[in-house]
Design a protein around this motif. Structure first.
Motif, mmCIF file in Angstrom:
data_model
loop_
_atom_site.group_PDB
_atom_site.id
_atom_site.type_symbol
_atom_site.label_atom_id
_atom_site.label_comp_id
_atom_site.label_asym_id
_atom_site.label_seq_id
_atom_site.Cartn_x
_atom_site.Cartn_y
_atom_site.Cartn_z
ATOM 1 N N LEU A 3 -2.541 -2.710 0.721
ATOM 2 C CA LEU A 3 -2.087 -2.255 2.030
ATOM 3 C C LEU A 3 -0.864 -1.351 1.890
ATOM 4 C CD1 LEU A 3 -2.340 -2.311 5.100
ATOM 5 C CD2 LEU A 3 -0.901 -4.345 5.102
ATOM 6 N N GLY A 4 0.054 -1.720 1.011
ATOM 7 C CA GLY A 4 1.235 -0.898 0.766
ATOM 8 C C GLY A 4 0.857 0.457 0.197
ATOM 9 N N THR A 5 -0.128 0.490 -0.689
ATOM 10 C CA THR A 5 -0.586 1.745 -1.275
ATOM 11 C C THR A 5 -1.205 2.633 -0.210
ATOM 12 O OG1 THR A 5 -0.991 0.628 -3.373
ATOM 13 C CG2 THR A 5 -2.084 2.735 -3.038
ATOM 14 N N VAL A 6 -2.018 2.059 0.643
ATOM 15 C CA VAL A 6 -2.657 2.829 1.712
ATOM 16 C C VAL A 6 -1.610 3.367 2.675
ATOM 17 C CG1 VAL A 6 -4.205 2.677 3.698
ATOM 18 C CG2 VAL A 6 -4.860 1.632 1.534
ATOM 19 N N LEU A 7 -0.659 2.515 3.064
ATOM 20 C CA LEU A 7 0.392 2.965 3.983
ATOM 21 C C LEU A 7 1.239 4.063 3.361
ATOM 22 C CD1 LEU A 7 1.527 -0.410 5.586
ATOM 23 C CD2 LEU A 7 0.112 1.380 6.599
ATOM 24 N N THR A 8 1.537 3.946 2.081
ATOM 25 C CA THR A 8 2.314 4.975 1.395
ATOM 26 C C THR A 8 1.560 6.294 1.357
ATOM 27 O OG1 THR A 8 3.344 3.284 0.030
ATOM 28 C CG2 THR A 8 3.492 5.532 -0.756
ATOM 29 N N SER A 9 0.263 6.241 1.162
ATOM 30 C CA SER A 9 -0.506 7.482 1.106
ATOM 31 C C SER A 9 -0.608 8.146 2.477
ATOM 32 C CB SER A 9 -1.899 7.225 0.538
ATOM 33 O OG SER A 9 -2.643 6.415 1.426
ATOM 34 N N LEU A 10 -0.494 7.368 3.542
ATOM 35 C CA LEU A 10 -0.569 7.932 4.893
ATOM 36 C C LEU A 10 0.786 8.370 5.432
ATOM 37 C CD1 LEU A 10 -3.108 5.469 6.523
ATOM 38 C CD2 LEU A 10 -3.538 7.787 5.705
ATOM 39 N N SER A 15 4.504 11.171 9.135
ATOM 40 C CA SER A 15 5.777 11.847 9.399
ATOM 41 C C SER A 15 5.549 13.241 9.971
ATOM 42 C CB SER A 15 6.623 11.919 8.131
ATOM 43 O OG SER A 15 6.017 12.735 7.170
ATOM 44 N N ASP A 16 4.521 13.934 9.502
ATOM 45 C CA ASP A 16 4.212 15.249 10.048
ATOM 46 C C ASP A 16 3.753 15.141 11.501
ATOM 47 O OD1 ASP A 16 4.028 18.092 9.489
ATOM 48 O OD2 ASP A 16 1.866 17.827 9.804
ATOM 49 N N SER A 105 -4.069 5.363 -6.689
ATOM 50 C CA SER A 105 -3.603 5.945 -5.429
ATOM 51 C C SER A 105 -2.900 7.271 -5.689
ATOM 52 C CB SER A 105 -2.693 4.978 -4.682
ATOM 53 O OG SER A 105 -1.472 4.801 -5.367
ATOM 54 N N ALA A 106 -2.174 7.380 -6.796
ATOM 55 C CA ALA A 106 -1.554 8.658 -7.162
ATOM 56 C C ALA A 106 -2.621 9.706 -7.474
ATOM 57 C CB ALA A 106 -0.629 8.468 -8.350
#
Length: 123
Positions: A3-10, A15-16, A105-106
């Protein structure tokens, strides 16, 4: 952890989007050029940036095989990380799966993230 990985990728897209909503509420044009001269200078700056990025990948006075190895490093890393991620998930090794999920994820952001963000900005 996933979940943290998905949120970080979004996060860049979020922010945009938030920036766009604030600009719409305040009526701000943001960083858009206000006249033709500014638009031309912006295009020239973007061209210089693209040329600088292209120059980073050029290696002068280097053997052809060395240049080919350099060009294959990113695709090879993507392939190896993806294979390790699939193996870790299939084997059920939780610590290895967590590590490789972060690396994957990277990889996904490298392959799709910037293009997706640019596509969202166009709309």
């Amino acid at each position: 952890m996933l979940l943290g990985t998905v949120l970080t990728s979004l996060l860049p897209a979020f922010s945009d989007s938030l920036r766009s909503v604030i600009a719409k509420i305040t009526g701000s044009a943001g960083a858009k050029p206000q006249n033709v001269d500014e638009a031309i200078r912006l295009l020239e700056a973007e061209t210089r940036k693209a040329q600088a990025l292209a120059a980073l990948d050029k290696a002068e006075n280097v053997s052809t095989w060395v240049s080919n190895v350099r060009a294959l490093q990113r695709p090879a890393a993507v392939l190896l990380i993806t294979i390790a991620w699939i193996y870790a998930l299939a084997s059920g090794n939780a610590p290895l799966a967590e590590l490789t999920t972060d690396l994957e994820s990277a990889v996904v952001f490298y392959l799709f993230g910037e293009r997706s963000l640019l596509h969202l900005r166009r709309k």
